[in-house]
Scaffold this motif. Sequence first.
Motif, PDB file in Angstrom:
ATOM      1  N   LEU A   9     -25.489 -23.284  12.780  1.00 29.55           N
ATOM      2  CA  LEU A   9     -26.814 -22.758  13.092  1.00 29.55           C
ATOM      3  C   LEU A   9     -27.856 -23.822  12.795  1.00 29.55           C
ATOM      4  CD1 LEU A   9     -26.407 -19.329  11.258  1.00 29.55           C
ATOM      5  CD2 LEU A   9     -26.318 -19.684  13.728  1.00 29.55           C
ATOM      6  N   THR A  10     -29.075 -23.515  13.144  1.00 31.65           N
ATOM      7  CA  THR A  10     -30.214 -24.337  12.750  1.00 31.65           C
ATOM      8  C   THR A  10     -31.092 -23.466  11.872  1.00 31.65           C
ATOM      9  OG1 THR A  10     -30.151 -25.584  14.814  1.00 31.65           O
ATOM     10  CG2 THR A  10     -32.207 -25.656  13.585  1.00 31.65           C
ATOM     11  N   ALA A  11     -31.668 -24.051  10.828  1.00 34.86           N
ATOM     12  CA  ALA A  11     -32.606 -23.353   9.961  1.00 34.86           C
ATOM     13  C   ALA A  11     -33.673 -24.346   9.522  1.00 34.86           C
ATOM     14  CB  ALA A  11     -31.898 -22.773   8.742  1.00 34.86           C
ATOM     15  N   ASP A  12     -34.802 -23.826   9.094  1.00 33.49           N
ATOM     16  CA  ASP A  12     -35.848 -24.674   8.531  1.00 33.49           C
ATOM     17  C   ASP A  12     -35.627 -24.738   7.027  1.00 33.49           C
ATOM     18  OD1 ASP A  12     -36.874 -24.901  11.067  1.00 33.49           O
ATOM     19  OD2 ASP A  12     -38.408 -23.374  10.786  1.00 33.49           O
ATOM     20  N   ALA A  13     -35.713 -25.939   6.467  1.00 30.67           N
ATOM     21  CA  ALA A  13     -35.433 -26.129   5.045  1.00 30.67           C
ATOM     22  C   ALA A  13     -36.373 -27.152   4.431  1.00 30.67           C
ATOM     23  CB  ALA A  13     -33.989 -26.586   4.859  1.00 30.67           C
ATOM     24  N   ASN A  14     -36.627 -26.978   3.151  1.00 30.32           N
ATOM     25  CA  ASN A  14     -37.401 -27.947   2.375  1.00 30.32           C
ATOM     26  C   ASN A  14     -36.418 -28.880   1.662  1.00 30.32           C
ATOM     27  OD1 ASN A  14     -36.493 -25.849   0.714  1.00 30.32           O
ATOM     28  ND2 ASN A  14     -38.148 -26.077  -0.734  1.00 30.32           N
ATOM     29  N   CYS A  15     -35.873 -29.807   2.386  1.00 29.81           N
ATOM     30  CA  CYS A  15     -34.769 -30.650   1.916  1.00 29.81           C
ATOM     31  C   CYS A  15     -35.160 -31.712   0.889  1.00 29.81           C
ATOM     32  CB  CYS A  15     -34.082 -31.310   3.111  1.00 29.81           C
ATOM     33  SG  CYS A  15     -33.256 -30.106   4.163  1.00 29.81           S
ATOM     34  N   ASP A  16     -36.418 -31.761   0.497  1.00 29.42           N
ATOM     35  CA  ASP A  16     -36.842 -32.753  -0.485  1.00 29.42           C
ATOM     36  C   ASP A  16     -36.741 -32.232  -1.916  1.00 29.42           C
ATOM     37  OD1 ASP A  16     -38.867 -30.887  -0.152  1.00 29.42           O
ATOM     38  OD2 ASP A  16     -40.486 -32.350  -0.322  1.00 29.42           O
ATOM     39  N   VAL A  17     -36.092 -31.088  -2.124  1.00 34.32           N
ATOM     40  CA  VAL A  17     -35.998 -30.492  -3.452  1.00 34.32           C
ATOM     41  C   VAL A  17     -34.788 -31.035  -4.210  1.00 34.32           C
ATOM     42  CG1 VAL A  17     -37.226 -28.403  -2.788  1.00 34.32           C
ATOM     43  CG2 VAL A  17     -34.746 -28.486  -2.557  1.00 34.32           C
ATOM     44  N   PRO A  18     -34.857 -31.023  -5.555  1.00 32.16           N
ATOM     45  CA  PRO A  18     -33.785 -31.619  -6.348  1.00 32.16           C
ATOM     46  C   PRO A  18     -32.551 -30.748  -6.565  1.00 32.16           C
ATOM     47  CG  PRO A  18     -35.532 -30.856  -7.788  1.00 32.16           C
ATOM     48  CD  PRO A  18     -36.012 -30.654  -6.374  1.00 32.16           C
ATOM     49  N   ASP A  19     -32.677 -29.419  -6.382  1.00 29.97           N
ATOM     50  CA  ASP A  19     -31.524 -28.563  -6.646  1.00 29.97           C
ATOM     51  C   ASP A  19     -31.540 -27.329  -5.756  1.00 29.97           C
ATOM     52  OD1 ASP A  19     -33.099 -26.443  -8.039  1.00 29.97           O
ATOM     53  OD2 ASP A  19     -33.328 -28.001  -9.561  1.00 29.97           O
ATOM     54  N   ALA A  20     -30.400 -26.645  -5.719  1.00 27.48           N
ATOM     55  CA  ALA A  20     -30.226 -25.487  -4.837  1.00 27.48           C
ATOM     56  C   ALA A  20     -31.171 -24.343  -5.174  1.00 27.48           C
ATOM     57  CB  ALA A  20     -28.782 -25.004  -4.896  1.00 27.48           C
ATOM     58  N   ASP A  21     -31.560 -24.226  -6.429  1.00 29.17           N
ATOM     59  CA  ASP A  21     -32.476 -23.149  -6.818  1.00 29.17           C
ATOM     60  C   ASP A  21     -33.840 -23.282  -6.160  1.00 29.17           C
ATOM     61  OD1 ASP A  21     -30.596 -21.918  -8.405  1.00 29.17           O
ATOM     62  OD2 ASP A  21     -31.241 -22.943 -10.235  1.00 29.17           O
ATOM     63  N   ARG A  22     -34.187 -24.472  -5.744  1.00 32.14           N
ATOM     64  CA  ARG A  22     -35.495 -24.692  -5.109  1.00 32.14           C
ATOM     65  C   ARG A  22     -35.410 -24.825  -3.585  1.00 32.14           C
ATOM     66  NH1 ARG A  22     -35.908 -27.070 -10.163  1.00 32.14           N
ATOM     67  NH2 ARG A  22     -37.824 -26.567 -11.278  1.00 32.14           N
ATOM     68  N   LEU A  23     -34.202 -24.883  -3.072  1.00 25.02           N
ATOM     69  CA  LEU A  23     -34.002 -25.010  -1.633  1.00 25.02           C
ATOM     70  C   LEU A  23     -34.315 -23.672  -0.964  1.00 25.02           C
ATOM     71  CD1 LEU A  23     -32.999 -26.883   0.673  1.00 25.02           C
ATOM     72  CD2 LEU A  23     -30.742 -25.860   0.316  1.00 25.02           C
ATOM     73  N   VAL A  24     -35.181 -23.704   0.037  1.00 23.37           N
ATOM     74  CA  VAL A  24     -35.554 -22.497   0.767  1.00 23.37           C
ATOM     75  C   VAL A  24     -35.181 -22.685   2.228  1.00 23.37           C
ATOM     76  CG1 VAL A  24     -37.458 -21.000   1.461  1.00 23.37           C
ATOM     77  CG2 VAL A  24     -37.458 -22.027  -0.822  1.00 23.37           C
ATOM     78  N   LEU A  25     -34.394 -21.743   2.746  1.00 26.33           N
ATOM     79  CA  LEU A  25     -33.973 -21.767   4.144  1.00 26.33           C
ATOM     80  C   LEU A  25     -34.617 -20.584   4.855  1.00 26.33           C
ATOM     81  CD1 LEU A  25     -30.219 -22.467   3.461  1.00 26.33           C
ATOM     82  CD2 LEU A  25     -31.825 -24.058   4.485  1.00 26.33           C
TER      83      LEU A  25
END
Length: 140
Positions: A104-120
């Motif tokens: 799939l494709t999703a929008d993500a904030n890939c500049d975060v340091p860990d999974a807890d801060r990753l938002v898809l």
Amino acid sequence: MLRVLAEGGTASDLEHVFPQLKVRGLGQIINGLPSIAPLGHVYLAAKDGVRAATTVRVLDVDKKTRTARVEVAAWRADEPVTVLMHQITTDSGLDVDSLPGRWLTADANCDVPDADRLVLTAFRTAPLPAGWDEDGGEAS
């Protein structure tokens, strides 16, 4: 109010707004004063962060917990991230049984340091690159 608290300011409208922040885990009381909770900082960073489209692959779904594990190509392809299964199905329109192995494709904030801060967000179907199959490899 959350931004004011994050900047060390004094919150107003404590009777109406702050209880909602507290219920959602975004606000907390420290030494008798309203303050931002750690989750509140994560929320603000996610809201303000830059998101870009990236390829994600659904590894598996857990119907009991209603979650899915996905790999995010532009973040750390080898570190699975857990997301709400409902978010994927609602955004993409796909049936839950068709998700495992799906690209799939999703929008993500890939500049975060860990999974807890990753938002898809905004999961959607995406055409596979020419020569690829649903298993993530090159078609023979």
